[in-house]
Design a protein around this motif. Sequence first.
Motif, PDB file in Angstrom:
ATOM      1  N   THR A 137      -0.425  18.470   2.304  1.00 39.58           N
ATOM      2  CA  THR A 137      -0.195  19.557   3.265  1.00 39.58           C
ATOM      3  C   THR A 137      -0.371  20.906   2.582  1.00 39.58           C
ATOM      4  O   THR A 137       0.086  21.109   1.453  1.00 39.58           O
ATOM      5  N   ASN A 138      -1.060  21.818   3.273  1.00 45.14           N
ATOM      6  CA  ASN A 138      -1.122  23.213   2.828  1.00 45.14           C
ATOM      7  C   ASN A 138      -1.026  24.114   4.056  1.00 45.14           C
ATOM      8  O   ASN A 138      -0.732  23.640   5.163  1.00 45.14           O
ATOM      9  N   VAL A 139      -1.269  25.410   3.891  1.00 41.65           N
ATOM     10  CA  VAL A 139      -1.087  26.351   4.998  1.00 41.65           C
ATOM     11  C   VAL A 139      -2.053  26.085   6.144  1.00 41.65           C
ATOM     12  O   VAL A 139      -1.823  26.523   7.274  1.00 41.65           O
ATOM     13  N   ALA A 140      -3.133  25.364   5.882  1.00 37.74           N
ATOM     14  CA  ALA A 140      -4.150  25.140   6.909  1.00 37.74           C
ATOM     15  C   ALA A 140      -3.992  23.812   7.636  1.00 37.74           C
ATOM     16  O   ALA A 140      -4.669  23.575   8.635  1.00 37.74           O
ATOM     17  N   GLY A 141      -3.111  22.923   7.148  1.00 39.07           N
ATOM     18  CA  GLY A 141      -2.952  21.652   7.841  1.00 39.07           C
ATOM     19  C   GLY A 141      -2.558  20.521   6.911  1.00 39.07           C
ATOM     20  O   GLY A 141      -2.181  20.740   5.759  1.00 39.07           O
ATOM     21  N   SER A 142      -2.676  19.305   7.418  1.00 43.72           N
ATOM     22  CA  SER A 142      -2.297  18.101   6.675  1.00 43.72           C
ATOM     23  C   SER A 142      -3.371  17.039   6.838  1.00 43.72           C
ATOM     24  O   SER A 142      -4.105  17.007   7.844  1.00 43.72           O
ATOM     25  N   ALA A 143      -3.438  16.137   5.850  1.00 47.34           N
ATOM     26  CA  ALA A 143      -4.329  14.977   5.930  1.00 47.34           C
ATOM     27  C   ALA A 143      -3.718  13.868   5.094  1.00 47.34           C
ATOM     28  O   ALA A 143      -2.966  14.128   4.146  1.00 47.34           O
ATOM     29  N   SER A 144      -4.031  12.623   5.445  1.00 46.36           N
ATOM     30  CA  SER A 144      -3.465  11.466   4.744  1.00 46.36           C
ATOM     31  C   SER A 144      -4.561  10.590   4.171  1.00 46.36           C
ATOM     32  O   SER A 144      -5.676  10.530   4.698  1.00 46.36           O
ATOM     33  N   ALA A 145      -4.230   9.899   3.080  1.00 43.41           N
ATOM     34  CA  ALA A 145      -5.136   8.937   2.462  1.00 43.41           C
ATOM     35  C   ALA A 145      -4.312   7.734   2.018  1.00 43.41           C
ATOM     36  O   ALA A 145      -3.183   7.890   1.539  1.00 43.41           O
ATOM     37  N   THR A 146      -4.862   6.543   2.180  1.00 40.91           N
ATOM     38  CA  THR A 146      -4.142   5.301   1.886  1.00 40.91           C
ATOM     39  C   THR A 146      -4.764   4.612   0.681  1.00 40.91           C
ATOM     40  O   THR A 146      -5.991   4.481   0.591  1.00 40.91           O
ATOM     41  N   SER A 147      -3.921   4.163  -0.236  1.00 42.63           N
ATOM     42  CA  SER A 147      -4.389   3.452  -1.427  1.00 42.63           C
ATOM     43  C   SER A 147      -4.927   2.081  -1.046  1.00 42.63           C
ATOM     44  O   SER A 147      -4.683   1.573   0.067  1.00 42.63           O
ATOM     45  N   PHE A 148      -5.640   1.457  -1.961  1.00 39.08           N
ATOM     46  CA  PHE A 148      -5.951   0.043  -1.814  1.00 39.08           C
ATOM     47  C   PHE A 148      -4.673  -0.761  -2.004  1.00 39.08           C
ATOM     48  O   PHE A 148      -3.704  -0.296  -2.605  1.00 39.08           O
ATOM     49  N   ALA A 149      -4.672  -2.003  -1.496  1.00 38.43           N
ATOM     50  CA  ALA A 149      -3.486  -2.852  -1.608  1.00 38.43           C
ATOM     51  C   ALA A 149      -3.324  -3.392  -3.023  1.00 38.43           C
ATOM     52  O   ALA A 149      -4.304  -3.552  -3.762  1.00 38.43           O
ATOM     53  N   THR A 150      -2.088  -3.646  -3.389  1.00 38.48           N
ATOM     54  CA  THR A 150      -1.821  -4.344  -4.644  1.00 38.48           C
ATOM     55  C   THR A 150      -2.270  -5.795  -4.519  1.00 38.48           C
ATOM     56  O   THR A 150      -2.653  -6.264  -3.440  1.00 38.48           O
ATOM     57  N   GLY A 151      -2.186  -6.536  -5.621  1.00 35.40           N
ATOM     58  CA  GLY A 151      -2.304  -7.979  -5.524  1.00 35.40           C
ATOM     59  C   GLY A 151      -1.099  -8.545  -4.793  1.00 35.40           C
ATOM     60  O   GLY A 151      -0.128  -7.829  -4.507  1.00 35.40           O
ATOM     61  N   ILE A 152      -1.141  -9.809  -4.485  1.00 36.02           N
ATOM     62  CA  ILE A 152      -0.018 -10.450  -3.811  1.00 36.02           C
ATOM     63  C   ILE A 152       1.214 -10.394  -4.705  1.00 36.02           C
ATOM     64  O   ILE A 152       1.155 -10.694  -5.897  1.00 36.02           O
ATOM     65  N   LYS A 169       0.853  -1.196   0.000  1.00 36.77           N
ATOM     66  CA  LYS A 169       0.000   0.000   0.000  1.00 36.77           C
ATOM     67  C   LYS A 169       0.884   1.240   0.000  1.00 36.77           C
ATOM     68  O   LYS A 169       2.079   1.170   0.297  1.00 36.77           O
ATOM     69  N   ALA A 170       0.279   2.379  -0.322  1.00 35.15           N
ATOM     70  CA  ALA A 170       0.982   3.664  -0.243  1.00 35.15           C
ATOM     71  C   ALA A 170       0.100   4.671   0.486  1.00 35.15           C
ATOM     72  O   ALA A 170      -1.105   4.750   0.228  1.00 35.15           O
ATOM     73  N   VAL A 171       0.707   5.407   1.410  1.00 32.08           N
ATOM     74  CA  VAL A 171       0.024   6.481   2.133  1.00 32.08           C
ATOM     75  C   VAL A 171       0.489   7.815   1.549  1.00 32.08           C
ATOM     76  O   VAL A 171       1.690   8.079   1.493  1.00 32.08           O
ATOM     77  N   VAL A 172      -0.459   8.632   1.108  1.00 29.99           N
ATOM     78  CA  VAL A 172      -0.157   9.958   0.565  1.00 29.99           C
ATOM     79  C   VAL A 172      -0.626  10.996   1.584  1.00 29.99           C
ATOM     80  O   VAL A 172      -1.783  10.965   2.024  1.00 29.99           O
ATOM     81  N   THR A 173       0.269  11.893   1.967  1.00 31.57           N
ATOM     82  CA  THR A 173      -0.065  12.965   2.897  1.00 31.57           C
ATOM     83  C   THR A 173      -0.032  14.294   2.155  1.00 31.57           C
ATOM     84  O   THR A 173       0.964  14.633   1.518  1.00 31.57           O
TER      85      THR A 173
END
Length: 208
Positions: free
Chosen positions: A137-152, A131-135
């Motif tokens: 960020t801007n002047v007002a704050g930060s938030a993160s979102a996580t992708s779905f998993a790859t296949g095995i 999986k990959a987590v993307v964070t």
Amino acid sequence: GCDSAGANCTNIPDATTASYVLTSADQGSTMRTSVTATNSYGAVSATSGQSGVVAAAPTPPANTVLPTISGNAQDGQTLTVSTGTWSGTVPITYTYQWQNCDGNGTNCINISGANTQTYQINSNDVSSTIKAVVTATNVAGSASATSFATGIILGIVPSNTVPPTVSGTPQVGQTLTTTNGTWNGTAPLTFSYQWQRCDSSGVNCSAI
């Protein structure tokens, strides 16, 4: 407060100090102030020029479409994650963290040093998912979102790139030794050996 053209101004209740905190009610307006000087001889007022149009307060990033991973889920291949889609005040910057997860896409662990938009799969990832987590960020704050998993993640069957070589003196009573050659394939590789006896031309070989 005045309209965007600096006209139709009205006094703001209780706004009677040298500073004023803008509120959402001021959005789209311009601001000016009237300063009154008083002494024992009287009082005189002067009005400032107008401010620029009051903009909305910056809003932190919010994910609207999850990031997605592209690339083949196989040892040695490179994966790329998109940023996903975000709302919020621009500019928005992005950072990345790749994760190794179990075959069900759970029990994820951050992969040390995997902090760019691409990730090269290695033998430690075989039989796992990624999986990959993307964070954002801007002047007002930060938030993160996580992708779905790859296949095995699949391993790679060994393939020879440089053949083995035999060294030693080809004479009765002497010992010959072979190298392993060079191989691609998912680590760890183990090697077994089978010597063959061939004719003087190096053909018509049979296992010893």
